[in-house]
Design an enzyme around this catalytic site. Sequence first.
Site, PDB file in Angstrom:
ATOM      1  N   GLY A   1     -21.788  21.499  35.260  1.00 14.93           N
ATOM      2  CA  GLY A   1     -22.042  21.884  36.646  1.00 14.93           C
ATOM      3  C   GLY A   1     -23.019  20.932  37.307  1.00 14.93           C
ATOM      4  N   ASN A   2     -23.515  21.328  38.473  1.00 11.62           N
ATOM      5  CA  ASN A   2     -24.509  20.518  39.180  1.00 11.62           C
ATOM      6  C   ASN A   2     -25.502  21.447  39.878  1.00 11.62           C
ATOM      7  OD1 ASN A   2     -23.429  21.103  41.948  1.00 11.62           O
ATOM      8  ND2 ASN A   2     -21.657  19.971  41.140  1.00 11.62           N
ATOM      9  N   LYS A   3     -26.444  20.862  40.597  1.00  5.28           N
ATOM     10  CA  LYS A   3     -27.553  21.625  41.161  1.00  5.28           C
ATOM     11  C   LYS A   3     -27.296  22.180  42.561  1.00  5.28           C
ATOM     12  CE  LYS A   3     -31.047  19.016  38.551  1.00  5.28           C
ATOM     13  NZ  LYS A   3     -32.262  18.147  38.665  1.00  5.28           N
TER      14      LYS A   3
ATOM     15  N   ALA B   1     -19.976  20.558  46.276  1.00  2.00           N
ATOM     16  CA  ALA B   1     -20.219  19.510  45.279  1.00  2.00           C
ATOM     17  C   ALA B   1     -19.234  19.749  44.129  1.00  2.00           C
ATOM     18  CB  ALA B   1     -21.660  19.567  44.794  1.00  2.00           C
TER      19      ALA B   1
END
Length: 402
Positions: free
Chosen positions: A210-212, A278
Amino acid sequence: MLSGKNVLLGITGGIAAYKTTFLVRLLIKAGAEVKVILTQSASSFVSPLTLSTLSKNPVLMDFVKEEDGSLSWNNHVDLGLWADIFLIAPATANTLSKMATGNCDNLLMATYLSAKCPVFFAPAMDLDMYKHPSTKQSFRQLLSFGNTMIPAETGELASGLSGEGRMAEPENILLFLKRSLAAGLPLNGKKVLITAGPTHEAIDPVRYLGNKSTGTMGFELAKKAADLGAQVFLIAGPTALTVAHHSISLIRVTSAEEMYQAVHQRFATVNIAIGAAAVADYRPKEIAVQKIKKKSDAPLTLALERTKDILADMGKQKVHQYVVGFALESQDGLKNAKIKLQKKNLDAIVLNSLEDSGAGFGSNTNKVTFIDKNLVVKAFNLKAKSEVASDIWAEIIQRIDA
């Protein structure tokens, strides 16, 4: 449409006044601040105490008020300036005549003559009164002043007759107000698709890539679009954010593939699409059925494959749609954003750079640069993301209306 609006409700002396208790509740539920002006005759049909309790504001009836032995006055000029909307419901034949001729003999009329905001009136009277030439003349005169009439409905009347003259039901008055307010908004009639948040690509039943991203920027864009009159499809990856707006349909997804499918199902029907999510560029080629166990000190190697490029796919498929992308860059931001804009056949792209303090993920602020397909560049200062959303929509609206 009514959220945050100041609504001044004028109630006059007709049997339909009893419906205003329901109308006040609906206005409050829609997010409006409500103040009530009641004529003396109206107080015979509906209790000031009831209306005060429901509106959470004192009910105003007279020019002069007495509180704890001291006298003060209800400033009709201030009331007229306070209101974003002045709604008179029910509007009796007597009050309509006064409004048409400027006969100022009570607080409601003085406030009406002072009001700077849009005025709506919902007539309520018996069938013959509604059709009388003098009443019709009042209607014509008030419409010529720029006031808006909420037409009476047909049904059973207090006299026992059945016909035209019944005040519009509270639900229909609310709907009429919302539609009237929406009609003047720049995105009225437009359908907008917005992606927001991260995607999570499963490694095994408990782990993911995943990402932030928190989704804040996409959610702010959706809320602003709805406030501007659009019907919004907000397709959001895993995020703690939520939204409650009658014009926003929130579709929750987890993976890039789920987001792709959700976008694909709706893209052909929309006028504007903004890819603010994102989305993961890669996902594990194989997803373990069971949790992957740690094996002593041996390294773990994951084979990855590309996910579908949602933004590029929208750029290929667009016919009438205005498509906007986002570019989060850590270096050579302007150069890379322009390459992405042209490579993916976008109409515009919004650049935000990790080199700018306060921009990017995990913050309530952002600093963006808007670049359109003609490579016209407009940079903005660091702002709250809600203000950034306003700036982005201003740029989009300017171009779709050109």
